[in-house]
Design a protein around this motif. Structure first.
Motif, PDB file in Angstrom:
ATOM      1  N   PHE A  37       0.833  -1.196   0.000  1.00  0.00           N
ATOM      2  CA  PHE A  37       0.000   0.000   0.000  1.00  0.00           C
ATOM      3  C   PHE A  37       0.867   1.244   0.000  1.00  0.00           C
ATOM      4  N   PRO A  38       1.439   1.623  -1.167  1.00  0.00           N
ATOM      5  CA  PRO A  38       2.192   2.871  -1.229  1.00  0.00           C
ATOM      6  C   PRO A  38       1.300   4.012  -0.743  1.00  0.00           C
ATOM      7  N   MET A  39       1.819   4.818   0.153  1.00  0.00           N
ATOM      8  CA  MET A  39       0.973   5.754   0.881  1.00  0.00           C
ATOM      9  C   MET A  39       1.680   7.085   1.088  1.00  0.00           C
ATOM     10  N   GLU A  40       0.874   8.123   1.151  1.00  0.00           N
ATOM     11  CA  GLU A  40       1.327   9.438   1.571  1.00  0.00           C
ATOM     12  C   GLU A  40       0.469   9.817   2.769  1.00  0.00           C
ATOM     13  N   THR A  41       1.121  10.238   3.844  1.00  0.00           N
ATOM     14  CA  THR A  41       0.422  10.683   5.049  1.00  0.00           C
ATOM     15  C   THR A  41       0.764  12.146   5.268  1.00  0.00           C
ATOM     16  N   ILE A  42      -0.278  12.944   5.455  1.00  0.00           N
ATOM     17  CA  ILE A  42      -0.102  14.385   5.631  1.00  0.00           C
ATOM     18  C   ILE A  42      -0.742  14.803   6.947  1.00  0.00           C
ATOM     19  N   TYR A  43       0.043  15.469   7.786  1.00  0.00           N
ATOM     20  CA  TYR A  43      -0.469  16.082   9.003  1.00  0.00           C
ATOM     21  C   TYR A  43      -0.479  17.589   8.781  1.00  0.00           C
ATOM     22  N   THR A  44      -1.547  18.247   9.230  1.00  0.00           N
ATOM     23  CA  THR A  44      -1.535  19.709   9.289  1.00  0.00           C
ATOM     24  C   THR A  44      -2.018  20.130  10.664  1.00  0.00           C
ATOM     25  N   TRP A  45      -1.517  21.274  11.103  1.00  0.00           N
ATOM     26  CA  TRP A  45      -1.906  21.839  12.392  1.00  0.00           C
ATOM     27  C   TRP A  45      -2.164  23.326  12.214  1.00  0.00           C
ATOM     28  N   GLU A  46      -3.214  23.816  12.878  1.00  0.00           N
ATOM     29  CA  GLU A  46      -3.466  25.254  12.883  1.00  0.00           C
ATOM     30  C   GLU A  46      -4.138  25.622  14.194  1.00  0.00           C
ATOM     31  N   SER A  47      -3.799  26.812  14.675  1.00  0.00           N
ATOM     32  CA  SER A  47      -4.456  27.313  15.879  1.00  0.00           C
ATOM     33  C   SER A  47      -5.933  27.450  15.591  1.00  0.00           C
ATOM     34  N   TYR A  48      -6.731  27.165  16.613  1.00  0.00           N
ATOM     35  CA  TYR A  48      -8.172  27.156  16.442  1.00  0.00           C
ATOM     36  C   TYR A  48      -8.816  27.923  17.583  1.00  0.00           C
ATOM     37  N   GLY A  49      -9.697  28.838  17.246  1.00  0.00           N
ATOM     38  CA  GLY A  49     -10.395  29.604  18.268  1.00  0.00           C
ATOM     39  C   GLY A  49      -9.696  30.915  18.555  1.00  0.00           C
ATOM     40  N   GLN A  50     -10.368  31.757  19.280  1.00  0.00           N
ATOM     41  CA  GLN A  50      -9.848  33.091  19.564  1.00  0.00           C
ATOM     42  C   GLN A  50      -8.670  33.080  20.523  1.00  0.00           C
ATOM     43  N   ASP A  51      -8.640  32.143  21.425  1.00  0.00           N
ATOM     44  CA  ASP A  51      -7.577  32.113  22.426  1.00  0.00           C
ATOM     45  C   ASP A  51      -6.298  31.444  21.930  1.00  0.00           C
ATOM     46  N   ALA A  52      -6.364  30.791  20.778  1.00  0.00           N
ATOM     47  CA  ALA A  52      -5.227  30.053  20.217  1.00  0.00           C
ATOM     48  C   ALA A  52      -4.715  28.994  21.179  1.00  0.00           C
ATOM     49  N   ASP A  53      -5.594  28.529  22.057  1.00  0.00           N
ATOM     50  CA  ASP A  53      -5.191  27.481  22.987  1.00  0.00           C
ATOM     51  C   ASP A  53      -5.710  26.120  22.535  1.00  0.00           C
ATOM     52  N   ARG A  54      -6.277  26.097  21.333  1.00  0.00           N
ATOM     53  CA  ARG A  54      -6.733  24.842  20.747  1.00  0.00           C
ATOM     54  C   ARG A  54      -6.105  24.695  19.365  1.00  0.00           C
ATOM     55  N   THR A  55      -6.054  23.466  18.906  1.00  0.00           N
ATOM     56  CA  THR A  55      -5.427  23.161  17.621  1.00  0.00           C
ATOM     57  C   THR A  55      -6.351  22.302  16.785  1.00  0.00           C
ATOM     58  N   ARG A  56      -6.489  22.661  15.535  1.00  0.00           N
ATOM     59  CA  ARG A  56      -7.170  21.776  14.583  1.00  0.00           C
ATOM     60  C   ARG A  56      -6.078  20.988  13.869  1.00  0.00           C
ATOM     61  N   MET A  57      -6.141  19.670  14.029  1.00  0.00           N
ATOM     62  CA  MET A  57      -5.185  18.790  13.358  1.00  0.00           C
ATOM     63  C   MET A  57      -5.926  17.958  12.328  1.00  0.00           C
ATOM     64  N   THR A  58      -5.347  17.875  11.126  1.00  0.00           N
ATOM     65  CA  THR A  58      -5.879  16.975  10.121  1.00  0.00           C
ATOM     66  C   THR A  58      -4.872  15.869   9.873  1.00  0.00           C
ATOM     67  N   LEU A  59      -5.407  14.716   9.553  1.00  0.00           N
ATOM     68  CA  LEU A  59      -4.618  13.536   9.220  1.00  0.00           C
ATOM     69  C   LEU A  59      -5.199  12.991   7.920  1.00  0.00           C
ATOM     70  N   ARG A  60      -4.380  12.979   6.892  1.00  0.00           N
ATOM     71  CA  ARG A  60      -4.847  12.527   5.575  1.00  0.00           C
ATOM     72  C   ARG A  60      -3.926  11.426   5.076  1.00  0.00           C
ATOM     73  N   ASN A  61      -4.525  10.343   4.640  1.00  0.00           N
ATOM     74  CA  ASN A  61      -3.784   9.235   4.028  1.00  0.00           C
ATOM     75  C   ASN A  61      -4.323   9.035   2.624  1.00  0.00           C
ATOM     76  N   ARG A  62      -3.399   8.980   1.682  1.00  0.00           N
ATOM     77  CA  ARG A  62      -3.819   8.706   0.316  1.00  0.00           C
ATOM     78  C   ARG A  62      -2.780   7.839  -0.375  1.00  0.00           C
ATOM     79  N   GLY A  63      -3.286   7.037  -1.298  1.00  0.00           N
ATOM     80  CA  GLY A  63      -2.409   6.149  -2.025  1.00  0.00           C
ATOM     81  C   GLY A  63      -3.216   5.231  -2.916  1.00  0.00           C
TER      82      GLY A  63
END
Length: 149
Positions: free
Chosen positions: A87-113
């Motif tokens: 299963f040749p695969m690419e895994t991508i993580y992204t992170w971004e501050s979430y909310g007004q306080d920037a004390d939360r993080t939206r993380m994405t996890l993407r697998n494609r292949g």
């Protein structure tokens, strides 16, 4: 059949902390249910060109594969690719501050292949299993990091 599975979670922890923890392959067995071991093939820390060997169990099979880090923007994005195995695969993580306080993080996890061998026979089953696994893994990461406040 090509596979492209995306999951995301909002984690109650600062972006830098979430990204630093998730981007370190050494931590993967703590939050990825299917990963049983990780072995650095190049010296840590993570950088473009780093290679890391993983052993996992997926759909009742043992999988051994090596990821190479192909893109890394600390605190923002990491891309890993493997061209070997069923299963040749690419895994991508992204992170971004979430909310007004920037004390939360939206993380994405993407697998494609594109699966081959046993994985190509039941690609729809593989996609469903990956989707469930990604949701569980992100939930485990969220619980782990939020418990360490």
């Amino acid at each position: 059949m090509k596979v492209d599975v995306l999951a995301e979670a909002v984690i109650a922890a600062p972006c830098g902390r979430v990204a630093a923890y998730a981007a370190d392959p050494t931590n993967a067995p703590e939050w990825y249910a299917n990963i049983t071991s990780v072995d650095w093939l190049t010296p840590p820390p993570v950088a473009v060109g780093s290679k890391v060997a993983f052993v996992a169990r997926f759909l009742g099979r043992r999988l051994a594969y090596t990821y190479e880090i192909t893109a890394y923007e600390p605190g923002r994005r990491m891309v890993m690719r493997t061209a070997q195995g069923p299963f040749p695969m690419e895994t991508i993580y992204t992170w971004e501050s979430y909310g007004q306080d920037a004390d939360r993080t939206r993380m994405t996890l993407r697998n494609r292949g594109e699966p081959s061998g046993f994985a190509s026979i039941g690609a729809a089953v593989v996609v469903a299993a990956m989707r469930r696994a990604q949701r569980k893994d992100l939930a485990a990461l969220k619980a782990l990091l939020e418990a360490r406040r």
